[in-house]
Each structure stands twice: as structure tokens, then as C-alpha cells.
Scaffold this motif. Structure first.
Motif, PDB file in Angstrom:
ATOM      1  N   ILE A  97       0.824  -1.220   0.000  1.00 11.71           N
ATOM      2  CA  ILE A  97       0.000   0.000   0.000  1.00 11.71           C
ATOM      3  C   ILE A  97       0.856   1.266   0.000  1.00 11.71           C
ATOM      4  O   ILE A  97       0.617   2.181  -0.791  1.00 11.71           O
ATOM      5  CB  ILE A  97      -0.926   0.006   1.241  1.00 11.71           C
ATOM      6  N   LEU A  98       1.832   1.304   0.855  1.00 14.90           N
ATOM      7  CA  LEU A  98       2.640   2.521   1.027  1.00 14.90           C
ATOM      8  C   LEU A  98       3.726   2.621  -0.044  1.00 14.90           C
ATOM      9  O   LEU A  98       4.903   2.803   0.257  1.00 14.90           O
ATOM     10  CB  LEU A  98       3.264   2.540   2.431  1.00 14.90           C
TER      11      LEU A  98
ATOM     12  N   MET B  74      -5.646   0.273   6.665  1.00 15.19           N
ATOM     13  CA  MET B  74      -5.095   1.362   5.847  1.00 15.19           C
ATOM     14  C   MET B  74      -5.982   1.596   4.627  1.00 15.19           C
ATOM     15  O   MET B  74      -6.287   2.741   4.281  1.00 15.19           O
ATOM     16  CB  MET B  74      -3.674   1.020   5.385  1.00 15.19           C
ATOM     17  N   LEU B  75      -6.421   0.493   4.010  1.00 15.97           N
ATOM     18  CA  LEU B  75      -7.277   0.634   2.829  1.00 15.97           C
ATOM     19  C   LEU B  75      -8.623   1.251   3.196  1.00 15.97           C
ATOM     20  O   LEU B  75      -9.191   2.047   2.442  1.00 15.97           O
ATOM     21  CB  LEU B  75      -7.470  -0.727   2.149  1.00 15.97           C
TER      22      LEU B  75
ATOM     23  N   GLN C 103     -10.983   9.362   0.714  1.00 18.51           N
ATOM     24  CA  GLN C 103     -11.138   9.731  -0.700  1.00 18.51           C
ATOM     25  C   GLN C 103     -12.593   9.811  -1.127  1.00 18.51           C
ATOM     26  O   GLN C 103     -12.939  10.573  -2.015  1.00 18.51           O
ATOM     27  CB  GLN C 103     -10.355   8.742  -1.569  1.00 18.51           C
ATOM     28  N   ASN C 104     -13.458   9.000  -0.494  1.00 16.74           N
ATOM     29  CA  ASN C 104     -14.830   8.953  -0.984  1.00 16.74           C
ATOM     30  C   ASN C 104     -15.847   9.672  -0.111  1.00 16.74           C
ATOM     31  O   ASN C 104     -16.980   9.883  -0.531  1.00 16.74           O
ATOM     32  CB  ASN C 104     -15.243   7.492  -1.192  1.00 16.74           C
TER      33      ASN C 104
ATOM     34  N   GLU D  32       0.444  10.257   1.326  1.00 20.47           N
ATOM     35  CA  GLU D  32      -0.471  10.732   0.280  1.00 20.47           C
ATOM     36  C   GLU D  32      -1.438   9.655  -0.183  1.00 20.47           C
ATOM     37  O   GLU D  32      -2.610   9.934  -0.416  1.00 20.47           O
ATOM     38  CB  GLU D  32       0.333  11.236  -0.919  1.00 20.47           C
ATOM     39  N   VAL D  33      -0.941   8.420  -0.311  1.00 20.56           N
ATOM     40  CA  VAL D  33      -1.813   7.351  -0.827  1.00 20.56           C
ATOM     41  C   VAL D  33      -2.998   7.080   0.084  1.00 20.56           C
ATOM     42  O   VAL D  33      -4.010   6.535  -0.363  1.00 20.56           O
ATOM     43  CB  VAL D  33      -1.066   6.003  -1.017  1.00 20.56           C
TER      44      VAL D  33
END
Ligand code: HEC
Ligand code: HEC
Ligand code: HEC
Ligand code: HEC
Length: 320
Positions: free
Chosen positions: A94-95, A145-146, A153-154, A313-314
Motif C-alpha cells: 500500500i505505502l 489502511m485501505l 477519498q470517498n 499521500e496514498v
């Protein structure tokens, strides 16, 4: 002689005047300060508190620091060694795009700091290998994390920047505890200070289906049944308790169906987010039911939320 006879009473009158003046002034000033500080103490509960959570700021690398007893010296030594040996990470899903030092920094402040646990809660460090995936908590942490990324984001990204630009991070929900941070097993409101909560212990936000949002609308209904009215009142009480604000923060109190107050629209986005968490992530959250309180804890902005630049950022969204 004349002067002396006259000077004596004049002098003592003055002294008396200053004595009385002094005492009265002291009493008035003292009373004034007392009153002001009393009013202050009464009001402090209503104020929005600082938005930086001590759960993840003010990090100190000294494990002997009484505020940071959760980090072990051995883990921090292993961390330094690992960063030197592997400037680039060996096993990130992820990172991506971060070097090992930046990942370690995020781990210390947000991940270990957000849950107040040592690195060994997720990493098997017998070989000092942070890339190892054998601890199931590490696998779960990836899913968390996801989830944080998805929420930022949503949903959080839909709030206007004027709200504060804060984003969800581990501490936003965890607030310095790996489990049971939301009180009891129900995961609902049992964490409220009892004297503040007029809600029945069993009340949970109804988050099962999108249709439940319509349940909140009662104005103008011909015969709203008692259950609907009660549901509205308990939900609205939850909102006010969770955010530490009155009804007028979101409503024109003369006309509740109105939409003049922007926070009402923000609350609706949040309600949809809570439904989404409930529908999608309950299995990874040990089946705990989310609530507004879980993140807000009596404050307008969640105390554990991250300031811009504090999370990779991700995992967040880019403000416009
Ligand atoms: C709550 C679980 C959790 C805790 C606690 C935790 N980590 Fe991690 N760590 C992870 C996860 C998950 C990954 C993998 C991220 C990915 O796949 O993008 C990771 C990856 C890493 C990596 C990159 C390893 C590589 O080469 O692939 C380093 C370095 C790291 N962590 C250091 C630390 C340090 C130092 C601590 C303690 C201060 C710590 N972690 C605490 C969950 C955790
Ligand atoms: C939307 C809220 C929320 C966010 C954000 C969140 N978590 Fe969680 N997490 C939970 C809930 C709820 C549980 C279940 C707690 C319980 O069982 O009492 C949980 C459980 C966990 C567990 C398992 C604990 C155990 O021993 O069963 C880990 C590990 C974890 N979270 C890591 C993280 C990390 C790392 C982050 C940040 C990347 C994070 N969480 C962000 C809500 C959240
Ligand atoms: C954090 C924001 C927030 C707070 C605080 C809040 N409400 Fe609400 N209220 C909402 C939202 C969102 C809805 C649902 C609007 C929708 O579904 O369109 C709603 C709906 C209502 C409705 C139904 C309106 C209709 O259209 O039929 C009433 C009545 C109401 N609230 C009363 C209250 C009362 C009384 C309080 C204080 C105890 C309160 N609210 C506090 C956000 C809030
Ligand atoms: C997963 C954590 C989380 C949960 C659960 C959550 N919120 Fe929030 N909320 C946030 C974050 C983060 C912000 C700050 C966003 C910002 O600064 O832009 C926020 C901001 C808000 C705001 C904006 C305040 C303003 O000034 O307009 C309102 C209103 C709000 N939340 C209401 C709610 C309500 C109502 C619920 C329950 C249905 C809820 N929230 C549940 C994380 C959460």
C-alpha cells in the motif's frame, strides 16, 4: 500647633480611606476574578477543544518517557538497523513510493502512536525483519489502511475545505487503543460519561440500509408513528452528544427541515460514511458497530484526525 492638631486626624482619615478602599478593591477584584473563572469553568465544556490528539502527536523516541511507555527500546533499535540496511522497503503493498525512513516515521507516529502499541504488535522482530508478514495483525492493519484511504477519498473529501481539511487516520477511530476504544461490546454509546447521556444504553445508530436515512424525516408526515419520532430524537441526541454541539449547529431551530446550515449537509455525508463503514468493514472491525462518537468524541472535529501532510499521500485525498 494648629497644623499638628489638624494633621493628625487628617492623616488617620486618609489611612482609613485607603484601608477601606483597599479592602473593597480586593474583594471586588477577587470576586470578579472568581466569577470570571467560574463562568469560564462552566463554559469550558461547550468550547471546541484543540484538534491535535495527544495520541499521535508529541512523539518522543524515549521509551522511558511516561507518556510513551508503549514503544520498546529493542524495537526502535531494530528500526534504525532496518532503515540503514534497507533504505528501500522490501514488502509494501500500500505505502508505495515511500522510502523506508518515511514509512518508519509514519509507523511511529500514526500507526504505533495511533493505537499506542509497540511495533511487535504487528511485526515479528525476532530477526529484525519488518518485511515479514506472519503476524495476522499486520495483515489486518493493511486492511485498516485501505479503509482509511476509502473513507478519506470517498467521503471526507466531499466536505468543503472550510470545515478544516482534516483526514481520517488510525487514531481517528482508535484514539490510542488497539481494541475496545468505543466502549463495551456493543461498540455503540457505552463510552459516554453516564451523566451526559440521556440515551438508552441499547441505542445504536441505525445504519443497516440507505432507506434508514428517510426514517429521519418526520416533519410534515401525517401520522408519524412514535417509533419514528423516537428514532429521530435518539439519533439527533447522538449527533449533539457526539459533536458537542447544540441542535442549532445543524438546524434552523425554527424550521428543522430547512437546509440553511452547512453542517447539516456535512452530517448527511457523514451518516452515509457511517453506513458504508457498517456495510463494508464490520468484518475487519471485529463486528463493532460504528457511531459518530467513535471518531468525534464530543468534539466538532474528531480529536484524532490528521492535519494535512501528516498521513502518506496514498492514504488520503489531495485538497483542491
Ligand atoms: C498496527 C500494525 C503495525 C504496527 C504497530 C507497526 N507496523 Fe510497521 N507495518 C505495518 C504494515 C501493515 C506494513 C506494510 C504496509 C504496506 O504493505 O504498504 C508495515 C510496514 C513497515 C515497514 C516496511 C517494511 C518493508 O520493508 O516492507 C517498516 C520499516 C515498518 N513497518 C516499521 C515499523 C515500526 C518501526 C513500527 C513501530 C514504531 C511499526 N512498523 C509498527 C503495520 C504495523
Ligand atoms: C473507521 C474506524 C477505524 C479506522 C480509521 C481504523 N481502525 Fe483499526 N479497528 C477499528 C475497529 C472498530 C476495530 C475493532 C476494535 C475492537 O475489536 O474493539 C479495529 C481493529 C484493528 C486491529 C485489530 C486489533 C485486534 O487486536 O483485534 C488493528 C491491528 C487495527 N485496527 C489497526 C488499524 C490501523 C493500523 C489503522 C490506521 C491505518 C486503523 N486500524 C484505522 C476501526 C478503525
Ligand atoms: C450534526 C448535525 C445535526 C445536529 C447537531 C442535529 N441534527 Fe437534526 N438532522 C440532521 C440531519 C442530517 C437530518 C436528516 C436530514 C435529511 O435526511 O435530509 C436531521 C433531521 C432532523 C429532523 C427531521 C427534519 C425533517 O425534515 O423532517 C428533526 C425534527 C431534527 N433533525 C431535530 C433535531 C434536534 C431537535 C436536534 C438537537 C437535539 C438536532 N436535530 C440536532 C443533522 C443534525
Ligand atoms: C471515521 C471517522 C468519522 C466518523 C465515524 C464520523 N465522522 Fe464526522 N468528521 C470526521 C472527520 C475526519 C471530519 C473533519 C473533516 C475536515 O476537517 O474537513 C469530520 C467532520 C464532520 C462535520 C463537519 C463539521 C463542520 O464544521 O461542518 C460534521 C457535521 C460531522 N463530521 C458529523 C458527523 C456525524 C453526524 C457522524 C455520525 C453519523 C460523523 N460525523 C461520523 C470523521 C468522522
Amino acid at each position: 500647633m494648629y497644623n499638628q492638631r489638624n494633621a493628625a486626624p487628617l492623616f488617620s482619615e486618609r489611612t482609613l480611606f485607603f484601608l477601606v478602599f483597599g479592602v473593597v478593591t480586593l474583594v471586588l477584584v477577587g470576586g470578579g476574578i472568581g466569577t470570571v473563572s467560574w463562568i469560564n469553568s462552566q463554559l469550558s465544556g461547550f468550547r471546541t477543544q484543540a484538534n491535535n490528539s495527544p495520541n499521535y502527536t508529541n512523539y518522543s523516541t524515549d521509551p522511558a518517557d511516561p507518556a510513551k511507555p508503549y514503544l520498546q527500546t529493542a524495537s526502535l533499535t531494530a528500526m534504525s538497523k532496518y532503515i540503514t540496511e534497507h533504505p528501500q522497503p522490501q514488502n509494501v503493498q500500500i505505502l508505495k513510493g515511500m522510502d523506508t525512513a518515511a514509512i518508519a516515521n509514519y509507523m511511529v507516529n500514526m500507526v504505533a502512536g495511533g493505537l499506542k502499541v509497540d511495533c511487535t504488535y504487528c511485526h515479528v522482530l525476532s530477526n529484525g525483519n519488518f518485511a515479514d508478514d506472519t503476524n495476522p495483525q499486520k495483515v489486518k492493519a493493511r486492511q485498516m489502511m485501505l479503509m482509511s484511504q476509502d473513507l478519506n477519498q470517498n467521503f471526507v473529501a466531499q466536505l468543503p475545505a472550510s470545515v478544516g481539511g482534516k483526514q481520517v487516520t488510525c487514531a481517528t477511530c482508535h484514539n490510542g487503543k488497539p481494541v475496545n476504544f468505543n466502549g463495551g461490546n456493543s461498540g455503540a454509546l457505552s463510552n459516554y460519561p453516564a451523566d451526559q447521556s440521556p440515551l438508552p444504553d441499547t441505542f445504536q445508530l441505525k445504519l443497516e440500509s440507505p432507506a434508514d436515512l428517510d426514517l429521519l424525516l418526520i416533519t410534515g408526515k401525517k401520522d408519524p408513528d412514535l417509533a419514528a419520532v423516537q428514532y429521530n430524537q435518539q439519533t439527533m441526541t447522538h449527533f449533539t452528544q457526539a459533536l458537542g454541539n447544540g441542535c442549532a449547529f445543524c438546524h434552523n431551530a425554527n424550521y428543522f427541515p430547512g437546509n440553511e446550515q452547512p453542517p447539516k449537509a456535512h452530517a448527511l455525508i457523514m451518516l452515509k460514511m457511517a453506513q458504508h463503514i457498517n456495510a463494508t468493514y464490520k468484518p475487519i472491525m471485529n463486528n463493532k458497530v460504528p457511531s459518530c462518537w467513535m471518531c468525534h468524541r464530543g468534539q466538532q472535529l474528531p480529536p484524532g484526525s490528521a492535519n494535512p501532510g501528516q498521513i502518506p499521500e496514498v492514504l488520503g485525498y489531495k485538497p483542491q
